[in-house]
Design a protein around this motif. Structure first.
Motif, PDB file in Angstrom:
ATOM      1  N   TYR A   5      -9.798  14.894  31.423  1.00 60.41           N
ATOM      2  CA  TYR A   5      -9.834  13.946  32.544  1.00 60.41           C
ATOM      3  C   TYR A   5      -9.281  14.655  33.780  1.00 60.41           C
ATOM      4  CZ  TYR A   5      -7.669  10.329  35.536  1.00 60.41           C
ATOM      5  OH  TYR A   5      -7.226   9.567  36.590  1.00 60.41           O
ATOM      6  N   LEU A  49     -14.411  13.390  32.294  1.00 62.76           N
ATOM      7  CA  LEU A  49     -14.355  12.208  33.153  1.00 62.76           C
ATOM      8  C   LEU A  49     -13.690  12.600  34.471  1.00 62.76           C
ATOM      9  CD1 LEU A  49     -13.630   8.534  32.242  1.00 62.76           C
ATOM     10  CD2 LEU A  49     -12.598   9.524  34.281  1.00 62.76           C
ATOM     11  N   CYS A  67     -18.822  11.059  32.776  1.00 62.25           N
ATOM     12  CA  CYS A  67     -18.571   9.829  33.532  1.00 62.25           C
ATOM     13  C   CYS A  67     -17.867  10.178  34.839  1.00 62.25           C
ATOM     14  CB  CYS A  67     -17.704   8.858  32.719  1.00 62.25           C
ATOM     15  SG  CYS A  67     -17.181   7.377  33.627  1.00 62.25           S
ATOM     16  N   GLN A  69     -15.632   8.120  37.439  1.00 59.93           N
ATOM     17  CA  GLN A  69     -14.926   6.865  37.697  1.00 59.93           C
ATOM     18  C   GLN A  69     -14.523   6.838  39.163  1.00 59.93           C
ATOM     19  OE1 GLN A  69     -13.901   3.948  35.665  1.00 59.93           O
ATOM     20  NE2 GLN A  69     -13.781   3.428  37.841  1.00 59.93           N
ATOM     21  N   ALA A  91     -19.029   4.822  37.321  1.00 64.20           N
ATOM     22  CA  ALA A  91     -18.363   3.521  37.176  1.00 64.20           C
ATOM     23  C   ALA A  91     -17.607   3.193  38.454  1.00 64.20           C
ATOM     24  CB  ALA A  91     -17.392   3.552  35.996  1.00 64.20           C
ATOM     25  N   GLU A 316      -9.827   2.308  29.302  1.00 61.86           N
ATOM     26  CA  GLU A 316     -11.006   1.710  28.659  1.00 61.86           C
ATOM     27  C   GLU A 316     -12.189   2.670  28.695  1.00 61.86           C
ATOM     28  OE1 GLU A 316     -13.413  -1.042  26.698  1.00 61.86           O
ATOM     29  OE2 GLU A 316     -11.247  -1.116  27.012  1.00 61.86           O
ATOM     30  N   ASN A 317     -12.440   3.281  29.841  1.00 60.31           N
ATOM     31  CA  ASN A 317     -13.602   4.162  29.934  1.00 60.31           C
ATOM     32  C   ASN A 317     -13.386   5.501  29.240  1.00 60.31           C
ATOM     33  OD1 ASN A 317     -15.590   2.598  31.041  1.00 60.31           O
ATOM     34  ND2 ASN A 317     -15.035   3.034  33.159  1.00 60.31           N
ATOM     35  N   ARG A 320     -14.068   4.619  25.602  1.00 58.20           N
ATOM     36  CA  ARG A 320     -15.505   4.450  25.366  1.00 58.20           C
ATOM     37  C   ARG A 320     -16.232   5.799  25.398  1.00 58.20           C
ATOM     38  NH1 ARG A 320     -18.125  -0.925  26.973  1.00 58.20           N
ATOM     39  NH2 ARG A 320     -16.511  -2.448  26.549  1.00 58.20           N
ATOM     40  N   LEU A 321     -15.818   6.654  26.323  1.00 57.51           N
ATOM     41  CA  LEU A 321     -16.448   7.971  26.410  1.00 57.51           C
ATOM     42  C   LEU A 321     -16.204   8.760  25.127  1.00 57.51           C
ATOM     43  CD1 LEU A 321     -18.017   9.858  28.353  1.00 57.51           C
ATOM     44  CD2 LEU A 321     -15.814  10.727  29.130  1.00 57.51           C
ATOM     45  N   ILE A 327     -19.939   2.872  29.099  1.00 66.38           N
ATOM     46  CA  ILE A 327     -18.758   2.626  29.913  1.00 66.38           C
ATOM     47  C   ILE A 327     -18.857   1.250  30.573  1.00 66.38           C
ATOM     48  CG2 ILE A 327     -18.388   5.073  30.353  1.00 66.38           C
ATOM     49  CD1 ILE A 327     -19.587   4.606  33.153  1.00 66.38           C
ATOM     50  N   GLU A 330     -20.562   0.305  34.916  1.00 70.58           N
ATOM     51  CA  GLU A 330     -21.538   1.341  35.267  1.00 70.58           C
ATOM     52  C   GLU A 330     -22.444   0.871  36.404  1.00 70.58           C
ATOM     53  OE1 GLU A 330     -25.001   4.244  33.374  1.00 70.58           O
ATOM     54  OE2 GLU A 330     -23.874   2.885  32.066  1.00 70.58           O
TER      55      GLU A 330
END
Length: 337
Positions: A5, A49, A67, A69, A91, A316-317, A320-321, A327, A330
């Motif tokens: 991340y 992410l 992802c 974010q 997201a 949360e994301n 999920r990832l 996600i 989205e």
């Protein structure tokens, strides 16, 4: 597999400490946008992410990216970037601010209904109005039984509806589809309405009909190609005489020139604006001193629990990832938000 991340946001160190505690299997990196742009390729290639609001690398720089974010609810600043043209899920921060935005909307409705712009003029001139002036000019607009039209019936719109209903108003909501979104793919800190809602929900192609019924118009729709300029002179003229208009969406959706003209000739009784075509609002803007207008510097979406709620969304994301699940929040690139 270790999830990496990277955040380019100026969040406090305690926020990242909490993220590491809640996601011990995640490699957490924190760089400024400038540092991220200059980071070695082995760092960029490991990012799964990306949590950002302004740094959008070229897709080939971040081949493992799963992802993006965002730290915003809007995505107008992301369109036109190379990442927008990829299949990488993006997201939004949507769902963080339904409560403060709804409170802001209701605050301005109440202020306008109770003639606060005019009261502020009396205060500024140290004038105590006569009994006749108070009765004539300061009697509030009746809210119970009034119809509120909400253009953009998403998470914020639903929270506004909940509050407006408690004040006895009839609410008509407009959304792109005329249907509520699935709860499992959106993040929402708003209050749930127990026992359902009495709001009439319609698709956006019913806009003109809703405007003719709206004693109070709340604009909270995302800015997209379809919504840019959607409330112009023609639409404003459909509102009942003496309507109130509140815009907490984005500049560019409501025609500001047409709006101020109708405010001045009293076809519209009051306006509250938190967003403008040009921000910061120029010193020369007429809105600063316009009677009948409440203006604020794009503050409706400021969330008192921003850090805690953003942490919940990121966790949360990330989860999920890691699990290969879709996600939340989205962006629908075709719809533009």
């Amino acid at each position: 597999m270790t999830i990496t991340y990277l955040s380019t946001l100026p969040l406090p160190g305690s926020w990242f400490a909490q993220l590491r505690l809640r996601m011990p299997g995640v490699r957490v990196l924190h760089l400024t946008p400038e540092e991220a742009a200059a980071a070695p390729s082995e760092v960029l290639c490991s990012i799964n992410l990306l949590h950002t609001s302004e740094w959008f690398p070229e897709p080939e720089q971040v081949p493992a990216l799963g992802c993006v974010q965002l730290d915003t609810s809007g995505v107008d600043h992301v369109r036109g970037t190379a990442l927008w043209e990829t299949d990488v899920p993006i997201a939004t921060l949507g769902g963080i601010a339904p409560v403060p935005m709804a409170e802001y909307a209701m605050m301005t409705v109440l202020e306008l209904a109770h003639r606060m712009p005019l009261i502020e003029q009396y205060r500024a001139t140290h004038t105590w109005p006569s009994n006749a002036d108070r009765l004539c000019a300061l009697t509030p607009k009746l809210l119970p039984g009034a119809t509120m039209g909400i253009v953009g019936y998403g998470r914020v719109g639903r929270e506004i509806s909940r509050l407006a209903t408690a004040f006895g108003m009839n609410v008509v909501g407009l959304s792109r589809t005329g249907c509520l979104p699935r709860a499992d793919v959106t993040f929402n800190t708003g209050h749930l309405t127990v026992g359902g809602t009495t709001t009439e929900l319609l698709p956006m192609d019913r806009l003109d009909g809703v405007l003719t019924r709206s004693d109070i118009l709340i604009v909270v729709v995302p800015l997209t190609k379809l919504t840019r300029g959607m409330i112009g002179a023609e639409q404003l003229d459909l509102l009942p005489k003496g309507a109130l208009v509140v815009n907490i969406a984005r500049g560019g959706i409501v025609d500001e020139g047409a709006l101020i003209e109708r405010l001045r000739d009293r076809r519209i009784a009051g306006v509250a604006l938190d967003v403008f075509d040009e921000e910061p609002l120029p010193i020369s803007s007429d809105w600063w001193t316009e009677p009948g207008a409440l203006i604020t510097p794009h503050v409706a979406g400021l969330a008192p629990e921003y850090h805690a709620q953003t942490l919940d969304l990121v966790v949360e994301n990330l989860t999920r990832l890691a699990e290969g699940q879709p996600i939340v929040n989205e962006v629908d690139r075709a719809a533009g938000y």
